[in-house]
Design a protein around this motif. Sequence first.
Motif, PDB file in Angstrom:
ATOM      1  N   GLY A 182       0.808  -1.226   0.000  1.00 43.87           N
ATOM      2  CA  GLY A 182       0.000   0.000   0.000  1.00 43.87           C
ATOM      3  C   GLY A 182       0.837   1.269   0.000  1.00 43.87           C
ATOM      4  O   GLY A 182       0.322   2.351  -0.282  1.00 43.87           O
ATOM      5  N   PHE A 183       2.139   1.158   0.311  1.00 42.72           N
ATOM      6  CA  PHE A 183       3.027   2.328   0.257  1.00 42.72           C
ATOM      7  C   PHE A 183       3.510   2.536  -1.172  1.00 42.72           C
ATOM      8  O   PHE A 183       3.479   1.618  -1.979  1.00 42.72           O
ATOM      9  CB  PHE A 183       4.234   2.131   1.186  1.00 42.72           C
ATOM     10  N   HIS A 184       3.982   3.748  -1.448  1.00 42.99           N
ATOM     11  CA  HIS A 184       4.540   4.046  -2.760  1.00 42.99           C
ATOM     12  C   HIS A 184       6.055   3.927  -2.703  1.00 42.99           C
ATOM     13  O   HIS A 184       6.665   4.322  -1.709  1.00 42.99           O
ATOM     14  CB  HIS A 184       4.168   5.464  -3.190  1.00 42.99           C
ATOM     15  N   LEU A 235       9.523   5.257  -3.311  1.00 47.35           N
ATOM     16  CA  LEU A 235       9.983   6.650  -3.398  1.00 47.35           C
ATOM     17  C   LEU A 235      11.461   6.741  -3.756  1.00 47.35           C
ATOM     18  O   LEU A 235      12.229   5.836  -3.439  1.00 47.35           O
ATOM     19  CB  LEU A 235       9.855   7.351  -2.038  1.00 47.35           C
ATOM     20  N   GLY A 285       7.275   5.079  10.982  1.00 40.79           N
ATOM     21  CA  GLY A 285       6.878   5.944   9.867  1.00 40.79           C
ATOM     22  C   GLY A 285       8.009   6.074   8.870  1.00 40.79           C
ATOM     23  O   GLY A 285       9.184   5.916   9.232  1.00 40.79           O
ATOM     24  N   SER A 286       7.661   6.396   7.637  1.00 45.17           N
ATOM     25  CA  SER A 286       8.643   6.420   6.551  1.00 45.17           C
ATOM     26  C   SER A 286       9.725   7.475   6.751  1.00 45.17           C
ATOM     27  O   SER A 286      10.840   7.321   6.262  1.00 45.17           O
ATOM     28  CB  SER A 286       7.930   6.708   5.224  1.00 45.17           C
ATOM     29  N   ARG A 324      10.451   3.008   1.018  1.00 50.02           N
ATOM     30  CA  ARG A 324       9.357   3.877   1.486  1.00 50.02           C
ATOM     31  C   ARG A 324       9.888   5.242   1.868  1.00 50.02           C
ATOM     32  O   ARG A 324       9.133   6.124   2.266  1.00 50.02           O
ATOM     33  CB  ARG A 324       8.771   3.280   2.767  1.00 50.02           C
ATOM     34  N   THR A 348      -1.578  13.214   4.798  1.00 48.59           N
ATOM     35  CA  THR A 348      -0.636  12.584   3.860  1.00 48.59           C
ATOM     36  C   THR A 348      -1.322  11.480   3.031  1.00 48.59           C
ATOM     37  O   THR A 348      -1.175  11.461   1.798  1.00 48.59           O
ATOM     38  CB  THR A 348       0.595  12.046   4.627  1.00 48.59           C
ATOM     39  N   PRO A 349      -2.072  10.550   3.656  1.00 46.55           N
ATOM     40  CA  PRO A 349      -2.739   9.523   2.833  1.00 46.55           C
ATOM     41  C   PRO A 349      -3.675  10.130   1.791  1.00 46.55           C
ATOM     42  O   PRO A 349      -3.737   9.649   0.658  1.00 46.55           O
ATOM     43  CB  PRO A 349      -3.535   8.698   3.859  1.00 46.55           C
ATOM     44  N   TYR A 388      -1.530  11.339  -1.196  1.00 44.64           N
ATOM     45  CA  TYR A 388      -1.078  10.208  -2.027  1.00 44.64           C
ATOM     46  C   TYR A 388      -2.237   9.635  -2.845  1.00 44.64           C
ATOM     47  O   TYR A 388      -2.076   9.299  -4.026  1.00 44.64           O
ATOM     48  CB  TYR A 388      -0.465   9.106  -1.151  1.00 44.64           C
TER      49      TYR A 388
END
Length: 295
Positions: A24-26, A28, A135-136, A152, A178-179, A182
């Motif tokens: 679910g994360f992008h 980066l 957290g990222s 991430r 933030t979500p 995105y």
Amino acid sequence: MQVIARVPAKINLVLSVGPVRSDGFHELATVFHAVSLYDEVSAVHADAVTVHVTGPYADRTPTDESNLAVRAARALARRARLRSGALLRVHKEIPVAAGLAGGSADAAGALLTCDRLWGLRMPESRLSSVAAGLGSDVPFALTGGTAVGTGRGERLRPVPVGAELHWVVATADGGLSTPDVYRRLDDLRSDRKVPAPTVSGELLAALQSADLDALAGLLHNDLQEAALALRPSLKDTLRAGEEHGALAGLVSGSGPTCVFLARDGAAAGALAVDLAASGTCARAVAVTGHAPVGT
Ligand code: C5P
């Protein structure tokens, strides 16, 4: 015994957002750059982990289990198999939900102070892995400076910067989630094939040689389009910065803060005054990068 850490806000000089991963994360590729806008975190022994928040953004910061500094201290105690507690005091100067990683800075501050308070001396790599679970942006917040982040955002490589850089940080009233930002980016490019994220060698070279004109042309944030779609008034902030002599301006992280590159400290000071007077932002401050983490 009291242990204190001064933890800086970050901006992203490049934020290249790749495809969504299966978690679910992008994916980066980013350049994190810590700037001289700090929260202060202190820790003293206590039976349980709790937090007390002061400063201009205290009323917008949760003090319950969801507070990232509390979560960080508890995660550290779990990793070290300790039952120790701490009273954390956070003095917040970094705005909340602003794209400046203020919550991540507090988490990093809690990890650094509790590590010392509890006598753990945990190796950097283990502390960084606890940070990545929170957290990222938290692993970078432990180190400060300037670094390329991949994955991430948690895989870091420090990069040299040839001279102190001068920025103006223009904050907005109210944050952006933030979500949400995105998600909006995913919607905006749902018809395109998203390439793998990259940071160009030219940008790293411009940083190393402190070539401000080259750097100005290479600053880029893929989340900016989405942040502007959610908060169109940020276009006025970016335009005001350009009109008042910024070398370049862009949205920081997921916004709504905008940051502007200035030629030197005097130009940054003047730009901050002009931006504050323009009525297009809540507050504008001149800062420098890259900033260290202080313990
Ligand atoms: O890791 P962090 O808690 O800061 O991420 C907040 C949110 O930002 C995630 O829940 C996700 O929606 C988005 N995010 C993402 N890809 C990343 C980092 C963050 O999609 N690499």
